[in-house]
Design an enzyme around this catalytic site. Structure first.
Site, short mmCIF file in Angstrom:
data_model
loop_
_atom_site.label_atom_id
_atom_site.label_comp_id
_atom_site.label_asym_id
_atom_site.label_seq_id
_atom_site.Cartn_x
_atom_site.Cartn_y
_atom_site.Cartn_z
CE LYS A 66 -4.62 0.88 1.52
NZ LYS A 66 -5.72 0.62 2.41
CE LYS A 86 -2.84 -12.45 -3.67
NZ LYS A 86 -2.65 -12.08 -2.27
CE LYS A 95 -12.64 -11.42 -0.74
NZ LYS A 95 -12.64 -11.69 0.70
P1 TYM Z 1 -8.18 -13.36 3.32
O1 TYM Z 1 -9.55 -13.05 3.76
O2 TYM Z 1 -7.49 -12.42 2.40
O3 TYM Z 1 -8.17 -14.76 2.60
C1 TYM Z 1 -8.72 -15.93 3.20
C2 TYM Z 1 -7.87 -17.12 2.79
O4 TYM Z 1 -7.84 -17.27 1.37
C3 TYM Z 1 -6.49 -17.41 0.94
N1 TYM Z 1 -6.33 -16.83 -0.41
C4 TYM Z 1 -5.80 -17.49 -1.46
N2 TYM Z 1 -5.34 -18.74 -1.58
C5 TYM Z 1 -4.89 -19.12 -2.80
N3 TYM Z 1 -4.89 -18.31 -3.90
C6 TYM Z 1 -5.35 -17.05 -3.83
N4 TYM Z 1 -5.37 -16.29 -4.90
C7 TYM Z 1 -5.84 -16.59 -2.57
N5 TYM Z 1 -6.37 -15.41 -2.13
C8 TYM Z 1 -6.65 -15.58 -0.81
C9 TYM Z 1 -5.68 -16.64 1.96
O5 TYM Z 1 -4.33 -17.06 1.97
C10 TYM Z 1 -6.41 -16.97 3.25
O6 TYM Z 1 -5.96 -18.19 3.79
N6 TYM Z 1 -5.23 -12.15 7.16
C11 TYM Z 1 -6.14 -13.16 6.67
C12 TYM Z 1 -7.29 -13.43 7.61
C13 TYM Z 1 -6.86 -13.79 8.99
C14 TYM Z 1 -6.26 -15.03 9.38
C15 TYM Z 1 -6.05 -14.90 10.78
C16 TYM Z 1 -5.89 -16.18 8.71
C17 TYM Z 1 -6.99 -13.02 10.09
N7 TYM Z 1 -6.49 -13.68 11.18
C18 TYM Z 1 -5.45 -15.94 11.51
C19 TYM Z 1 -5.30 -17.21 9.44
C20 TYM Z 1 -5.08 -17.09 10.84
C21 TYM Z 1 -6.70 -12.69 5.34
O7 TYM Z 1 -6.72 -11.53 5.04
O8 TYM Z 1 -7.25 -13.67 4.57
#
Ligand code: TYM
Length: 320
Positions: free
Chosen positions: A110, A189, A192
């Site tokens: 960012k 990748k 969103k």
């Molecule tokens: P978030 O909401 O961005 O994504 C949720 C999960 O989806 C996976 N992901 C992907 N996997 C493969 N290819 C892609 N293109 C792709 N895009 C997203 C992410 O790796 C994730 O596993 N910070 C985290 C949420 C979170 C979290 C936690 C996760 C908050 N606290 C504690 C694990 C443990 C997040 O933004 O995920």
């Protein structure tokens, strides 16, 4: 094993979320103690409309349940319902080096793009570390983009231990060989924030149009093509069985085959794959009170576990 993971309620889930993370939650709920949550506090770094956030949280719960998360096997809850996690975040923050957070990619990206970043985004990985440590989590199933954050969590647990003695369970990230980094419609990748996602739920016709618009190279139809490194092929592989994949490799290599054909195939296999979840979602939507009950029960269970861990952390550092 205690398995924990979270997903942000920032919009509708996409293929990357499912193949990188959610399908692991569902597999792992069978023989483990799964804790899965909707990270609404993290979402506050981007969603600033309260009604929208509430709606997103409920939608995320519906999505996870429709995809097969079973509240009789795993604990499903909303992050903000567990205040123990935010207190633990503070205990960890006081031992977090600035440099560690400066290297984290969400903030770095960012900043590099010249976008305004707030302290919430900067300290995001510490809240995530607290999420993980608060439940004595051993395994954290995620996509490749979250592995860095789990390393930060391990670092923070390690330095807390160095200062105050052994307190937390050391977690490990778990990623899949296929699906850890699902490409989006532009080959980057799927994310969103890049506006290149293919959603799991929603209007089938609209999704089909998005699939037909996936960016490809402009090699003529008759040329043989290489499936290796082709993002359309990569998407196809997520859904198709080994025989179908082998047949598609042949078609690529033989030439005389256009990208339109594999786009159609991707649309068909993906529609078939998500059809049962779509139907389940429609059923679940009819009884939102039951979904709210599931989240309430999940929060009670999650607080029990987090309360005990927070007590350990408080006494370790002398705030009780
Ligand atoms: P978030 O909401 O961005 O994504 C949720 C999960 O989806 C996976 N992901 C992907 N996997 C493969 N290819 C892609 N293109 C792709 N895009 C997203 C992410 O790796 C994730 O596993 N910070 C985290 C949420 C979170 C979290 C936690 C996760 C908050 N606290 C504690 C694990 C443990 C997040 O933004 O995920």
């Amino acid at each position: 094993m205690r398995v924990l993971s979270g997903i942000q309620p920032t919009g509708r889930p996409h293929w990357g979320n499912y193949f990188g993370a959610i399908r692991q939650y569902i597999d792992l709920q069978e023989n483990n103690d799964g804790f899965y949550f909707i990270a609404d506090l993290h979402a506050l770094t981007t969603v600033r409309d309260p009604a929208q956030l509430r709606e997103n949280v409920l939608n995320a719960a519906l999505d996870l349940l429709a995809l097969g998360l079973d509240p009789n096997k795993a604990t499903l809850f909303v992050q903000s319902r567990i205040p123990e996690v935010t207190e633990l975040t503070w205990l960890l923050l006081t031992g977090t080096p600035m440099g560690l957070l400066e290297r984290c990619h969400a903030y770095k990206d960012k900043k590099e793009r010249g976008l305004p970043a707030d302290a919430g985004l900067f300290t995001y990985p510490v809240l995530m570390a607290a999420d993980i440590l608060a439940y004595d989590s051993q395994i954290v199933p995620v996509g490749a983009d979250q592995v860095q954050h789990i390393e930060v969590c391990r670092d923070l647990a390690g330095s807390f231990h160095h200062t105050y003695g052994e307190t937390f369970v050391m977690p490990k990230a778990k990623t899949l060989d296929v699906g850890a980094k699902v490409p989006g419609t532009d080959g980057q990748k799927m994310s969103k924030s890049y506006d290149n996602t293919l959603p799991l739920f929603g209007d089938v016709k609209k999704i089909r149009k998005q699939i037909m618009r996936i960016v490809t190279d402009s090699r003529p139809m008759e040329d043989p093509k290489d499936p290796e490194g082709d993002h359309l092929f990569e998407l196809y592989q997520l859904f198709a069985g080994p025989d179908e994949v082998a047949a598609m490799v042949e078609k690529y290599r033989a030439g005389g085959f256009g990208y339109g054909e594999i786009k159609k195939a991707v649309a068909e296999v993906s529609e078939a794959h998500f059809a049962p979840a779509r139907e389940r979602r429609e059923e679940l939507e009819k009884d939102l009170d039951s979904v709210r009950d599931i989240l309430d029960a999940g929060a009670v269970r999650a607080r029990e576990v987090a309360g005990a861990v927070l007590d350990r952390a408080r006494s370790a550092c002398g705030v009780r």
